[in-house]
Design an enzyme around this catalytic site. Structure first.
Site, mmCIF file in Angstrom:
data_model
loop_
_atom_site.group_PDB
_atom_site.id
_atom_site.type_symbol
_atom_site.label_atom_id
_atom_site.label_comp_id
_atom_site.label_asym_id
_atom_site.label_seq_id
_atom_site.Cartn_x
_atom_site.Cartn_y
_atom_site.Cartn_z
ATOM 1 N N LYS A 57 33.313 38.982 46.421
ATOM 2 C CA LYS A 57 33.566 40.198 45.771
ATOM 3 C C LYS A 57 33.569 39.929 44.250
ATOM 4 O O LYS A 57 33.975 39.288 43.892
ATOM 5 C CB LYS A 57 34.994 40.876 46.022
ATOM 6 C CG LYS A 57 35.405 42.054 45.181
ATOM 7 C CD LYS A 57 36.706 42.657 45.818
ATOM 8 C CE LYS A 57 37.106 43.845 45.012
ATOM 9 N NZ LYS A 57 38.221 44.438 45.250
ATOM 10 N N ASP A 60 46.697 51.477 45.719
ATOM 11 C CA ASP A 60 45.709 52.121 46.362
ATOM 12 C C ASP A 60 45.533 51.727 47.833
ATOM 13 O O ASP A 60 44.547 51.724 48.426
ATOM 14 C CB ASP A 60 44.303 51.390 45.642
ATOM 15 C CG ASP A 60 43.272 52.547 45.451
ATOM 16 O OD1 ASP A 60 43.376 53.782 46.208
ATOM 17 O OD2 ASP A 60 42.137 52.052 45.366
#
Ligand code: ADP
Ligand code: MG
Length: 457
Positions: free
Chosen positions: A121, A226
């Site tokens: 990532k 989130d």
């Protein structure tokens, strides 16, 4: 953003040295003067001109020639520095297809020598402030804003720290393998990203599993921040088997806005299952912030906070994250990310946004894996080249709180060094702009001064 690793195998140790020098220079400069690059790189054979040209050709650096002669890393340049570190450690040996574009990241498949497929990532934060810098052309003053390098790096550090703590505490998260600069290397998660799932057997079990995670996190003092269908994957076989990911915005149950974030995560889960799978959500117990605050069993928020960052770094980052958290998810996903086109000239068409995180789709994508290797000489000195948090807002993080004499002296010293540096950069710039002097004739005394001021970085 593509991540074409082809040029990695051709870069020499000296070229990496120069690239790293620009990275270090970006700690205090948005655009690093050529002299400073040369001085930090301190190559045995003098000038860095040839290396700079090569790096420009591979689009690892951007050169700004208008009015001021300086360099900055491109996103690809920063990616290469991180890739090099992973390669040198033998953690990866191949880079594959992009499998996801997050709100502030690119996700690639990578593999190691044993052909274990993993996920890399790459955090892409702070492009907005990057845009502002460009329009102001304010390159030389003390940096008053955190740079994209600094923010992306903090995002990756924070994500890695939380992933590790959660993994150790037995939460279902990808296995964190290593972090370097703005990148986190982790295991490839099994299951399907929830937002891609249109039909589900027993969605109630999945919903309950998500609520259970919210509760477990809260008891550890944490809110995901989130927690929704974009950051959870579900097993094909068993809808109660879920994995969560994406942690840079994690927030403590003691945060001033904690209740709001907590309720937003909970509401999101209720809404999603009602709308997507027609679940009767009234049958579910709603996790309550106050109740869970009183039921705390552990303080992972404090444990992670204490291990990872300095106070100042935390504050800088949280200021930025607060803005991120405030954005609704749709808006975040729609944000354009082609700010780097000027230097990269890359097209994004082939990537096509989010794809399935596992299964056949990934098998097909794995075939796109490309072997990468470093030249032998380029493997040397990788660790020493990894500078501490380049591109922060000035050096505020090193000044301490000024309470002790020692710290005061350190701060004074730091300010003095910065003044010298600024003054020398100004003189070099002036001489070069006047056209009377080429950069090669800038007095060695001034060079030495710059160097001195760089030594203690
Ligand atoms: P962002 O913070 O940018 O939203 P995420 O961590 O949510 O980034 O990742 C973006 C997307 O990439 C996810 O929605 C998911 O599809 C995919 N992804 C992320 N991590 C993994 C992983 N470990 N394995 C497989 N896919 C992943
Ligand atoms: Mg995400």
């Amino acid at each position: 953003m593509k991540l074409d690793p082809t040029a990695l195998r051709y870069l020499s140790r000296d070229e990496f040295r120069v690239l790293t020098a620009v990275e270090m220079g970006m700690k205090n400069h948005d655009l690093v003067p050529r002299e400073l690059v040369t001085n930090i790189a301190a190559l045995r054979h003098g000038g860095a001109e040839k290396m700079l040209q090569t790096l420009l050709r591979h689009k690892l650096l951007h050169h700004e020639g208008k009015g001021f002669d300086g360099y900055r890393l491109t996103t690809l340049g920063y990616d290469y520095l991180a890739l090099r570190a992973f390669l040198a450690k033998g953690l990866i040996s191949g880079v594959g297809t992009k499998i996801g574009v997050g709100k502030e990241s690119d996700i690639f498949l990578v593999e190691n020598e044993q052909e274990r497929v993993m996920v890399l990532k790459l955090h892409r934060l702070g492009r907005t402030s990057f845009r502002k810098i460009k329009s102001k052309r304010d390159y030389h003053g003390k940096r008053g804003h955190p740079s994209w390098i600094y923010l992306s790096r903090l995002a990756s550090q924070k994500e890695f720290a939380y992933m590790k703590a959660l993994h150790e505490a037995g939460f279902p998260v990808p296995e964190p393998i290593e972090a370097n600069r703005h990148c986190v290397l982790m295991s490839l998660l099994t299951g399907w990203p929830l937002h891609t799932v249109l039909e589900m057997v027993e969605p109630e079990r999945c919903m309950q599993a998500m609520l259970d995670i919210i509760i477990r996190l809260a008891k550890c003092g944490l809110i995901h921040g989130d927690f929704n269908e974009f950051n959870v994957a579900v097993s094909k076989e068993d809808s109660s088997q879920i994995v969560m990911y994406d942690f840079p915005q994690m927030v403590s149950m003691n945060h001033p806005n904690a209740k709001m974030y907590f309720d937003r995560d909970v509401d999101g889960v209720f809404r999603f299952f009602r709308l997507r799978f027609d679940v009767d959500t009234t049958a579910f117990d709603r996790p309550e912030y106050e109740t869970l605050l009183a039921a705390r069993e552990r303080s992972l928020d404090v444990e992670v906070g204490a291990s990872g960052f300095s106070k100042q770094e935390n504050q800088d980052f949280e200021t930025e994250m607060e803005k991120e958290r405030m954005k609704p998810h749709e808006e975040i996903n729609d944000e354009d990310d082609d700010e780097d086109d000027e230097e990269d000239n890359e097209e994004d068409n082939e990537d096509g946004g989010q794809k399935e995180g596992s299964g056949e789709a990934v098998k097909a994508l794995e075939s796109g894996m490309r072997k990468v290797a470093l030249r032998d000489d380029a493997k040397e000195g990788v660790d020493e080249d990894d500078p501490k948090l380049a591109g922060g807002p000035g050096d505020a993080d090193e000044e301490g709180d000024g309470s002790s004499t020692d710290e005061q002296a350190k701060a004074d010293d730091q300010r003095r060094r910065e003044r010298v540096q600024k003054e020398v950069a100004r003189r070099i710039r002036k001489q070069m702009q006047s056209g009377k002097t080429s950069r090669n004739t800038v007095k060695s005394r001034e060079r030495r001064k710059v160097k001195e001021s760089m030594l203690e970085w």
